[in-house]
Design a protein around this motif. Structure first.
Motif, mmCIF file in Angstrom:
data_model
loop_
_atom_site.group_PDB
_atom_site.id
_atom_site.type_symbol
_atom_site.label_atom_id
_atom_site.label_comp_id
_atom_site.label_asym_id
_atom_site.label_seq_id
_atom_site.Cartn_x
_atom_site.Cartn_y
_atom_site.Cartn_z
ATOM 1 N N TYR A 191 28.037 30.456 48.138
ATOM 2 C CA TYR A 191 29.065 29.364 48.751
ATOM 3 C C TYR A 191 29.754 29.867 49.947
ATOM 4 O O TYR A 191 30.302 28.763 50.662
ATOM 5 C CB TYR A 191 29.867 29.060 47.573
ATOM 6 N N VAL A 192 29.864 30.917 50.278
ATOM 7 C CA VAL A 192 30.580 31.383 51.668
ATOM 8 C C VAL A 192 29.728 32.337 52.353
ATOM 9 O O VAL A 192 28.869 33.072 51.615
ATOM 10 C CB VAL A 192 31.825 32.241 51.052
ATOM 11 N N PRO A 193 29.985 32.359 53.411
ATOM 12 C CA PRO A 193 29.166 33.500 54.190
ATOM 13 C C PRO A 193 29.457 34.941 53.765
ATOM 14 O O PRO A 193 30.385 35.285 53.518
ATOM 15 C CB PRO A 193 30.072 33.251 55.925
ATOM 16 N N GLY A 194 28.359 35.529 54.012
ATOM 17 C CA GLY A 194 28.670 37.043 53.458
ATOM 18 C C GLY A 194 28.782 37.234 51.863
ATOM 19 O O GLY A 194 28.274 36.446 51.210
ATOM 20 N N LYS A 195 29.062 38.426 51.608
ATOM 21 C CA LYS A 195 28.947 39.009 50.268
ATOM 22 C C LYS A 195 30.286 38.300 49.505
ATOM 23 O O LYS A 195 31.234 38.414 50.449
ATOM 24 C CB LYS A 195 28.847 40.220 50.078
ATOM 25 N N LEU A 196 30.381 37.754 48.497
ATOM 26 C CA LEU A 196 31.454 37.341 47.917
ATOM 27 C C LEU A 196 32.251 38.540 47.250
ATOM 28 O O LEU A 196 32.031 39.161 46.361
ATOM 29 C CB LEU A 196 31.198 36.316 46.799
ATOM 30 N N ALA A 197 33.467 38.635 47.741
ATOM 31 C CA ALA A 197 34.567 39.679 47.250
ATOM 32 C C ALA A 197 35.458 39.113 46.166
ATOM 33 O O ALA A 197 36.096 37.947 46.348
ATOM 34 C CB ALA A 197 35.078 40.149 48.550
ATOM 35 N N SER A 198 35.532 39.713 45.023
ATOM 36 C CA SER A 198 36.427 39.366 44.393
ATOM 37 C C SER A 198 38.010 39.529 44.952
ATOM 38 O O SER A 198 38.423 40.503 45.635
ATOM 39 C CB SER A 198 36.630 40.298 42.992
ATOM 40 N N PRO A 199 38.770 38.808 44.030
ATOM 41 C CA PRO A 199 40.138 38.758 44.763
ATOM 42 C C PRO A 199 40.852 40.284 44.529
ATOM 43 O O PRO A 199 40.727 40.876 43.265
ATOM 44 C CB PRO A 199 41.081 37.957 43.723
ATOM 45 N N ASP B 123 36.194 26.443 48.663
ATOM 46 C CA ASP B 123 37.724 26.359 48.940
ATOM 47 C C ASP B 123 38.366 27.112 47.689
ATOM 48 O O ASP B 123 39.370 27.670 47.888
ATOM 49 C CB ASP B 123 38.340 24.549 48.769
ATOM 50 N N ALA B 124 37.768 26.783 46.430
ATOM 51 C CA ALA B 124 38.408 27.342 45.334
ATOM 52 C C ALA B 124 38.251 29.059 45.412
ATOM 53 O O ALA B 124 39.209 29.668 45.138
ATOM 54 C CB ALA B 124 37.863 26.999 43.806
ATOM 55 N N LEU B 125 37.064 29.303 45.944
ATOM 56 C CA LEU B 125 37.059 30.834 45.942
ATOM 57 C C LEU B 125 37.823 31.573 47.038
ATOM 58 O O LEU B 125 38.235 32.731 46.873
ATOM 59 C CB LEU B 125 35.523 30.971 46.211
ATOM 60 N N ARG B 126 38.125 30.849 48.115
ATOM 61 C CA ARG B 126 38.717 31.405 49.210
ATOM 62 C C ARG B 126 40.217 31.246 48.884
ATOM 63 O O ARG B 126 40.964 32.429 48.989
ATOM 64 C CB ARG B 126 38.685 30.389 50.381
ATOM 65 N N ALA B 127 40.865 30.339 48.213
ATOM 66 C CA ALA B 127 41.867 30.274 47.492
ATOM 67 C C ALA B 127 42.513 31.393 46.610
ATOM 68 O O ALA B 127 43.403 31.879 46.558
ATOM 69 C CB ALA B 127 42.310 28.870 46.845
ATOM 70 N N LEU B 128 41.356 31.666 45.612
ATOM 71 C CA LEU B 128 41.804 32.527 44.874
ATOM 72 C C LEU B 128 41.629 34.036 45.529
ATOM 73 O O LEU B 128 42.573 35.002 44.786
ATOM 74 C CB LEU B 128 40.441 32.569 43.588
ATOM 75 N N GLN B 129 40.937 34.322 46.488
ATOM 76 C CA GLN B 129 40.960 35.570 47.130
ATOM 77 C C GLN B 129 42.271 35.934 47.837
ATOM 78 O O GLN B 129 42.521 36.942 48.098
ATOM 79 C CB GLN B 129 39.584 35.436 48.129
ATOM 80 N N ALA C 197 51.931 29.731 39.632
ATOM 81 C CA ALA C 197 51.183 28.461 39.226
ATOM 82 C C ALA C 197 50.052 28.201 40.065
ATOM 83 O O ALA C 197 49.223 27.489 39.610
ATOM 84 C CB ALA C 197 52.177 27.418 39.377
ATOM 85 N N ASN C 198 50.141 28.271 41.539
ATOM 86 C CA ASN C 198 49.315 27.960 42.146
ATOM 87 C C ASN C 198 48.002 28.902 41.955
ATOM 88 O O ASN C 198 46.696 28.444 41.820
ATOM 89 C CB ASN C 198 49.394 28.440 43.846
ATOM 90 N N ARG C 199 48.040 30.185 41.604
ATOM 91 C CA ARG C 199 46.866 30.966 41.342
ATOM 92 C C ARG C 199 46.276 30.380 39.853
ATOM 93 O O ARG C 199 44.823 30.470 39.698
ATOM 94 C CB ARG C 199 47.405 32.260 40.706
ATOM 95 N N LEU C 200 46.860 29.895 39.041
ATOM 96 C CA LEU C 200 46.567 29.539 37.806
ATOM 97 C C LEU C 200 45.581 28.146 38.146
ATOM 98 O O LEU C 200 44.570 27.526 37.565
ATOM 99 C CB LEU C 200 47.581 29.171 36.699
ATOM 100 N N SER C 201 46.209 27.146 38.705
ATOM 101 C CA SER C 201 45.801 25.998 39.129
ATOM 102 C C SER C 201 44.476 26.247 39.962
ATOM 103 O O SER C 201 43.673 25.543 39.743
ATOM 104 C CB SER C 201 46.825 25.180 40.035
ATOM 105 N N ASP C 202 44.420 27.136 41.030
ATOM 106 C CA ASP C 202 43.263 27.255 41.675
ATOM 107 C C ASP C 202 42.081 27.921 40.933
ATOM 108 O O ASP C 202 40.651 27.568 41.006
ATOM 109 C CB ASP C 202 43.412 28.439 42.741
ATOM 110 N N THR C 203 42.477 28.617 39.689
ATOM 111 C CA THR C 203 41.629 28.822 38.829
ATOM 112 C C THR C 203 40.837 27.921 38.121
ATOM 113 O O THR C 203 39.533 27.869 37.874
ATOM 114 C CB THR C 203 42.194 30.048 37.648
#
Length: 501
Positions: free
Chosen positions: A27-35, A395-401, A457-463
């Protein structure tokens, strides 16, 4: 469904083929890195992306909140939007069944009784008449049968289109279910955030009142200026001004949760939420792109819409071709109802007719072109929905990162601001600091405390947004009317309607 598919194989118009899965690996360029929070910062809860793992059917249970689980169940059971979506499935299904009736002969019956007046009865034997004029009754019982063979598959295509509409409504139900559960979770997190902000604000107000009492004692002792005391009173009033808007938002948030649960605002839900009782999910599933297309209900609904539009092209083509109508009429006629069933009163007729449009001002041609344009439109809409689906996940992945670092920074800011305020408070008690430093420390701590709550709260909402963007999880063996028990984790006893056709 099987009969429709068999007949439509020789029907005019395009045969529908599902769109190909997008040729991408992520969903994103390159390898997906965990937060990953900073190593030298305050310790915050970690999260890890698990690529290729499917989303749980009860994904909201990952927040480890029993009140949240109960509220989601109440909402699924009582929300009228889901009930409306269920009714829409029934409507579409009955329309498809009604269209299937045209595969069979249409039979109608009628019985008529007509009175006739004969001006010269002598010329109309064998009707018994007396006098120069006579009146008689003719009773006719008739059975009419008509049948239109589906030689071009026009009706098969119409049934195919309506079946696709039924499937589309089923996916709309899934979309309504996903939207409802996501809204409940997000609204609960927002309520928890508001409660946290209220708590932080009340904590600041208590500190500022304590500082005001110190200044009042110093003023009475002649150790502080009246201007400093008034400035502290103003700062306290400003902090107290923050409470009513937050309380209003909390009350409105409670109304929202009550409405989502299908209740009137006077019957407020009993469940309450705070950040301390919402667990941040540690492992976050990230479905593969092919799974996303197969799982997102809005994408599947757009695909079903394409299918319906494709079949309507065949309907429009069949309308331009010659058609055959077979009719048969049989019955009896007599001078009264009892005699109409006697031997010798029967009659019948058989007929076959062929009709073909010759010139209609290009009406049928333009209708075909309109159907083809509608198919092009549905294809473009499908591509747009797929692009939006991938964007939502990205968007959700980038937000969580970035959320982990944001929470970490907000925690550091709050801890630092509180330490600074404690020092300033001690200095104020000793008369070693001016009022401007006190006010700055108070405002800094207030802002840092509120931002820390909002960041968590934003982190919970983005999850929750990631679970929603991935399409939630609708078990493949769920169907109406017991889909609620199945979707909520209870074993179903029937298979999915779409798979049963």
């Amino acid at each position: 469904m099987i009969l429709t598919a068999a007949v439509s194989g020789c029907a005019v118009g395009p045969n529908f083929n599902p769109p190909a899965v997008p040729d991408v690996n992520g969903y994103v360029p390159g390898k997906l890195a965990s937060p990953a929070p900073e190593r030298d910062g305050p310790r915050v809860a970690g999260q890890h992306f698990v690529t290729g793992e499917d989303v749980s059917a009860r994904w909201w249970a990952a927040f480890k909140s029993r009140p949240l689980n109960e509220l989601v169940r109440q909402s699924v059971d009582h929300n009228p939007n889901l009930q409306a979506a269920e009714a829409a499935i029934k409507l579409a299904r009955y329309n498809a069944q009604a269209q299937r009736g045209l595969f069979f002969p249409q039979v109608t019956g009628n019985s008529t009784s007509a009175d006739f007046l004969i001006a010269n009865p002598g010329q109309v034997p064998p009707i018994p008449t007396t006098g120069p004029q006579s009146q008689y009754t003719l009773v006719t019982n008739q059975l009419a049968v008509s049948f239109v063979p589906d030689i071009w598959g026009g009706n098969s295509r119409a049934v195919e289109s309506l079946d696709a509409v039924t499937e589309q409504q089923l996916f709309q139900l899934e979309a309504a279910y996903l939207s409802l559960t996501s809204n409940v979770v997000t609204a609960a997190i927002q309520e928890a955030s508001l409660r946290g902000q209220l708590e932080a604000t009340r904590r600041i107000i208590a500190i500022e009142r304590n500082l005001l009492e110190i200044l009042k004692r110093q003023f009475n002792a002649g150790q502080a200026a009246k201007a400093d005391m008034l400035a502290q009173e103003a700062a306290l009033a400003q902090a107290e001004e923050l409470l009513p808007p937050l309380e209003k938002q909390l009350a409105q948030q409670r109304n929202l949760l009550t409405a989502l649960a299908g209740q009137l605002s006077a019957n407020e839900i009993v469940e309450k939420f705070d950040l301390a009782h919402l667990r941040l999910p540690a492992n976050l599933p990230v479905s593969l792109p092919g799974k996303l297309v197969d799982q997102r209900p809005d994408v599947r609904a757009a695909e079903a819409n394409m299918h319906a539009a494709s079949a309507l092209v065949g309907v429009a083509i069949a309308a331009r071709l010659p058609n055959i109508v077979l009719t048969a009429n049989g019955g009896s006629a007599a001078y009264n109802f009892a005699q109409s069933f006697a031997p010798g009163t029967g009659f019948y007729s058989l007929a076959a007719s062929t009709t073909a449009p010759i010139f209609d001002g290009f009406t049928l041609y333009n209708k075909q072109k309109a159907a083809e344009a509608a198919l092009e439109q549905s294809e473009a809409q499908y591509r747009a929905i797929v692009i939006t689906a991938f964007q939502n996940v990205a968007d959700a992945l980038r937000a969580l990162q970035t959320d982990a670092r944001a929470v970490q920074a907000s925690v550091r800011a709050e801890v630092t601001a509180k330490a600074s305020l404690d020092i300033v408070q001690q200095q104020l008690s000793a008369g070693q600091v001016n009022q401007l430093a006190v006010l700055n420390a108070q405002q800094t701590y207030l802002a840092a405390a509120v931002i820390r709550v909002q960041s968590e709260a934003n982190r919970l909402s983005d999850t929750a947004a990631l679970f929603m963007a991935l399409g939630g999880a609708w078990p493949t063996n769920c169907t109406t009317p017991d889909w609620r028990q199945c979707a909520m984790g209870e074993p179903p006893n029937v298979i999915r309607a779409a798979d049963a056709k």
